[in-house]
Design a protein around this motif. Structure first.
Motif, PDB file in Angstrom:
ATOM      1  N   GLN A 101      37.150  51.618  43.893  1.00 14.47           N
ATOM      2  CA  GLN A 101      37.313  53.058  43.801  1.00 14.47           C
ATOM      3  C   GLN A 101      36.406  53.659  42.731  1.00 14.47           C
ATOM      4  OE1 GLN A 101      41.502  53.796  43.169  1.00 14.47           O
ATOM      5  NE2 GLN A 101      42.102  52.850  45.111  1.00 14.47           N
ATOM      6  N   VAL A 102      36.316  52.991  41.588  1.00 19.83           N
ATOM      7  CA  VAL A 102      35.474  53.517  40.503  1.00 19.83           C
ATOM      8  C   VAL A 102      34.001  53.446  40.878  1.00 19.83           C
ATOM      9  CG1 VAL A 102      34.732  53.124  38.124  1.00 19.83           C
ATOM     10  CG2 VAL A 102      37.160  53.086  38.698  1.00 19.83           C
ATOM     11  N   PHE A 103      33.562  52.349  41.483  1.00 16.24           N
ATOM     12  CA  PHE A 103      32.161  52.246  41.892  1.00 16.24           C
ATOM     13  C   PHE A 103      31.807  53.320  42.915  1.00 16.24           C
ATOM     14  CE2 PHE A 103      31.264  47.693  40.470  1.00 16.24           C
ATOM     15  CZ  PHE A 103      30.213  48.072  39.641  1.00 16.24           C
ATOM     16  N   GLU A 104      32.716  53.640  43.816  1.00 14.49           N
ATOM     17  CA  GLU A 104      32.447  54.686  44.801  1.00 14.49           C
ATOM     18  C   GLU A 104      32.363  56.063  44.144  1.00 14.49           C
ATOM     19  OE1 GLU A 104      35.321  54.340  47.921  1.00 14.49           O
ATOM     20  OE2 GLU A 104      34.209  52.738  48.939  1.00 14.49           O
ATOM     21  N   GLN A 105      33.153  56.273  43.089  1.00 14.21           N
ATOM     22  CA  GLN A 105      33.128  57.538  42.374  1.00 14.21           C
ATOM     23  C   GLN A 105      31.918  57.667  41.462  1.00 14.21           C
ATOM     24  OE1 GLN A 105      36.871  57.435  40.329  1.00 14.21           O
ATOM     25  NE2 GLN A 105      38.080  57.556  42.210  1.00 14.21           N
ATOM     26  N   ARG A 106      31.358  56.519  41.051  1.00 10.00           N
ATOM     27  CA  ARG A 106      30.247  56.507  40.103  1.00 10.00           C
ATOM     28  C   ARG A 106      29.050  55.741  40.685  1.00 10.00           C
ATOM     29  NH1 ARG A 106      31.032  56.783  34.636  1.00 10.00           N
ATOM     30  NH2 ARG A 106      28.775  56.398  34.650  1.00 10.00           N
ATOM     31  N   PRO A 107      28.313  56.347  41.609  1.00 15.96           N
ATOM     32  CA  PRO A 107      27.171  55.655  42.209  1.00 15.96           C
ATOM     33  C   PRO A 107      26.056  55.362  41.215  1.00 15.96           C
ATOM     34  CG  PRO A 107      27.235  57.961  42.889  1.00 15.96           C
ATOM     35  CD  PRO A 107      28.530  57.684  42.204  1.00 15.96           C
ATOM     36  N   ASP A 108      26.079  56.018  40.048  1.00 17.35           N
ATOM     37  CA  ASP A 108      25.069  55.778  39.020  1.00 17.35           C
ATOM     38  C   ASP A 108      25.354  54.545  38.182  1.00 17.35           C
ATOM     39  OD1 ASP A 108      27.375  57.322  38.063  1.00 17.35           O
ATOM     40  OD2 ASP A 108      26.353  57.265  36.122  1.00 17.35           O
ATOM     41  N   ALA A 109      26.577  54.018  38.271  1.00 18.65           N
ATOM     42  CA  ALA A 109      26.990  52.920  37.403  1.00 18.65           C
ATOM     43  C   ALA A 109      26.499  51.581  37.941  1.00 18.65           C
ATOM     44  CB  ALA A 109      28.506  52.900  37.253  1.00 18.65           C
ATOM     45  N   ALA A 110      25.869  50.806  37.061  1.00 17.05           N
ATOM     46  CA  ALA A 110      25.460  49.446  37.409  1.00 17.05           C
ATOM     47  C   ALA A 110      26.569  48.447  37.114  1.00 17.05           C
ATOM     48  CB  ALA A 110      24.205  49.058  36.620  1.00 17.05           C
ATOM     49  N   ILE A 111      27.426  48.814  36.171  1.00 16.30           N
ATOM     50  CA  ILE A 111      28.480  47.926  35.677  1.00 16.30           C
ATOM     51  C   ILE A 111      29.809  48.654  35.742  1.00 16.30           C
ATOM     52  CG2 ILE A 111      29.294  46.572  33.696  1.00 16.30           C
ATOM     53  CD1 ILE A 111      26.401  46.733  32.603  1.00 16.30           C
ATOM     54  N   CYS A 112      30.864  47.922  36.019  1.00 12.19           N
ATOM     55  CA  CYS A 112      32.221  48.455  35.987  1.00 12.19           C
ATOM     56  C   CYS A 112      33.077  47.493  35.176  1.00 12.19           C
ATOM     57  CB  CYS A 112      32.756  48.596  37.409  1.00 12.19           C
ATOM     58  SG  CYS A 112      34.338  49.438  37.542  1.00 12.19           S
ATOM     59  N   PHE A 113      33.877  48.014  34.245  1.00 12.58           N
ATOM     60  CA  PHE A 113      34.677  47.139  33.396  1.00 12.58           C
ATOM     61  C   PHE A 113      36.064  47.726  33.182  1.00 12.58           C
ATOM     62  CE2 PHE A 113      32.915  50.241  30.476  1.00 12.58           C
ATOM     63  CZ  PHE A 113      33.940  50.473  29.563  1.00 12.58           C
ATOM     64  N   GLY A 114      36.969  46.872  32.740  1.00  7.56           N
ATOM     65  CA  GLY A 114      38.329  47.318  32.462  1.00  7.56           C
ATOM     66  C   GLY A 114      38.976  46.493  31.382  1.00  7.56           C
ATOM     67  N   GLY A 115      40.253  46.735  31.165  1.00  6.03           N
ATOM     68  CA  GLY A 115      40.990  46.026  30.132  1.00  6.03           C
ATOM     69  C   GLY A 115      41.165  44.555  30.456  1.00  6.03           C
ATOM     70  N   CYS A 116      41.280  43.755  29.389  1.00  7.96           N
ATOM     71  CA  CYS A 116      41.361  42.308  29.578  1.00  7.96           C
ATOM     72  C   CYS A 116      42.058  41.676  28.376  1.00  7.96           C
ATOM     73  CB  CYS A 116      39.964  41.721  29.758  1.00  7.96           C
ATOM     74  SG  CYS A 116      39.942  39.953  30.125  1.00  7.96           S
ATOM     75  N   PRO A 117      43.377  41.534  28.403  1.00 11.35           N
ATOM     76  CA  PRO A 117      44.066  40.879  27.299  1.00 11.35           C
ATOM     77  C   PRO A 117      43.705  39.398  27.202  1.00 11.35           C
ATOM     78  CG  PRO A 117      45.571  41.228  29.124  1.00 11.35           C
ATOM     79  CD  PRO A 117      44.304  41.948  29.467  1.00 11.35           C
ATOM     80  N   ILE A 118      43.945  38.823  26.047  1.00 10.61           N
ATOM     81  CA  ILE A 118      43.756  37.395  25.814  1.00 10.61           C
ATOM     82  C   ILE A 118      45.105  36.712  25.982  1.00 10.61           C
ATOM     83  CG2 ILE A 118      42.954  35.652  24.173  1.00 10.61           C
ATOM     84  CD1 ILE A 118      41.468  37.969  22.722  1.00 10.61           C
ATOM     85  N   ILE A 119      45.136  35.636  26.740  1.00  3.24           N
ATOM     86  CA  ILE A 119      46.379  34.905  26.941  1.00  3.24           C
ATOM     87  C   ILE A 119      46.203  33.451  26.499  1.00  3.24           C
ATOM     88  CG2 ILE A 119      47.175  36.389  28.811  1.00  3.24           C
ATOM     89  CD1 ILE A 119      46.227  34.251  30.809  1.00  3.24           C
ATOM     90  N   ASP A 120      47.318  32.785  26.246  1.00  2.34           N
ATOM     91  CA  ASP A 120      47.269  31.384  25.845  1.00  2.34           C
ATOM     92  C   ASP A 120      47.496  30.483  27.058  1.00  2.34           C
ATOM     93  OD1 ASP A 120      49.999  31.468  26.367  1.00  2.34           O
ATOM     94  OD2 ASP A 120      50.610  31.280  24.262  1.00  2.34           O
ATOM     95  N   ALA A 121      47.643  29.202  26.812  1.00  2.00           N
ATOM     96  CA  ALA A 121      47.792  28.245  27.903  1.00  2.00           C
ATOM     97  C   ALA A 121      49.020  28.524  28.753  1.00  2.00           C
ATOM     98  CB  ALA A 121      47.851  26.825  27.346  1.00  2.00           C
ATOM     99  N   GLN A 122      50.033  29.143  28.172  1.00  2.00           N
ATOM    100  CA  GLN A 122      51.261  29.448  28.898  1.00  2.00           C
ATOM    101  C   GLN A 122      51.235  30.838  29.542  1.00  2.00           C
ATOM    102  OE1 GLN A 122      51.402  27.961  25.637  1.00  2.00           O
ATOM    103  NE2 GLN A 122      51.453  26.063  26.824  1.00  2.00           N
ATOM    104  N   GLY A 123      50.132  31.555  29.382  1.00  2.00           N
ATOM    105  CA  GLY A 123      50.018  32.878  29.981  1.00  2.00           C
ATOM    106  C   GLY A 123      50.579  33.992  29.133  1.00  2.00           C
TER     107      GLY A 123
END
Length: 262
Positions: A101-123
């Motif tokens: 959806q974001v790429f379709e809204q932003r045809p000028d964007a080469a990259i798309c990124f979002g949030g990404c928490p860090i998790i441990d071995a148990q999630g």
């Protein structure tokens, strides 16, 4: 819009099931899933076989490391949007549809990124302060900002085929920061668009991960990549140099604390 997702793996059976399931569950988009295995000797091949019906292509052959494996997958990919997800990380439900959806809204964007928490071995989420710190840079995201500090988490980053074709493959002579170097080159093709709201993916930190074993080398390579991209005398390079030593100091302190508590 077709997605090609690559998972490189070598003896990653401990977390591989979760990774594969998180990708194959992305049913809202047209998906080409490519798994590149370097000749694992653990249970990886049996795990991959259980998901074979949802994997478009499996490449099983020796490689020279993760960057080499990812390059093989990228060379085989046919999608409009590309990404890789390492064999210990996960996507959250609906992540790829939100990226679409974001790429379709932003045809000028080469990259798309979002949030990404860090998790441990148990999630379980860990190091939330680091995640919040990175997120502070999202509103001012730019190539300049990214040259100063690596605040984007690779599992939650996607790029257009056109940007990849201009950037070229990952550098296989780097040990730990080939993703940062690659993203710097992607940024030359256009801007970056953020996917708002809940996280797209989770990065799993454990003692055997690249960032767990080689963080000093990683930040040295990141500095060298930023210097090459921005220029030796650029203000971004100076800022990155200072930031690098602050981060290495913090990581070293955390490593000493873990050893003392072991």
């Amino acid at each position: 819009m077709r997605f090609s997702i690559i998972t490189p793996n070598y003896n990653g059976g401990r977390f591989l099931e979760q990774t594969l399931a998180s990708v194959t569950a992305q049913a809202d988009v047209e998906l080409e899933y490519i798994v590149v295995d370097g000749g694992s000797t653990d249970a990886s091949h049996q795990i991959i076989a259980r998901h074979a019906s949802k994997i478009a292509r499996t490449i099983i052959e020796k490689d020279t490391g993760p960057a080499n494996a990812i390059n093989k997958g990228l060379a085989a990919a046919t999608g409009d949007v590309l990404a890789w997800l390492n064999a210990d990380d996960i996507y959250y439900p609906g992540a790829l549809e939100r990226v679409r959806q974001v790429f379709e809204q932003r045809p000028d964007a080469a990259i798309c990124f979002g949030g990404c928490p860090i998790i441990d071995a148990q999630g379980r989420e860990i190091r939330s302060a680091i995640t919040r710190f990175k997120e502070l840079f999202y509103p001012i995201s730019s190539r300049f900002t990214y040259q100063c500090i690596n605040y984007l988490s690779q599992p939650a980053l996607f790029f257009r085929r056109s940007a990849f074709e201009q950037a070229g493959p990952l550098r296989e002579n780097m040990r730990a920061a080939w993703d940062y170097d690659f993203i710097l080159r992607l940024w030359r093709s256009g801007g970056a668009a953020q996917v708002p709201g809940r996280p797209l993916a989770a990065f799993r930190w454990h003692e055997q991960s690249i960032s767990g074993q080689h963080f000093a080398r990683q930040f040295q390579e990141e500095y060298e990549a930023a210097r090459a991209d921005a220029g030796s005398l650029a203000p971004q390079t100076l800022i990155h140099y200072c930031v690098r030593w602050g981060i290495v100091g913090a990581y070293s302190l955390m490593a000493r604390r873990r050893k003392s508590c072991a």
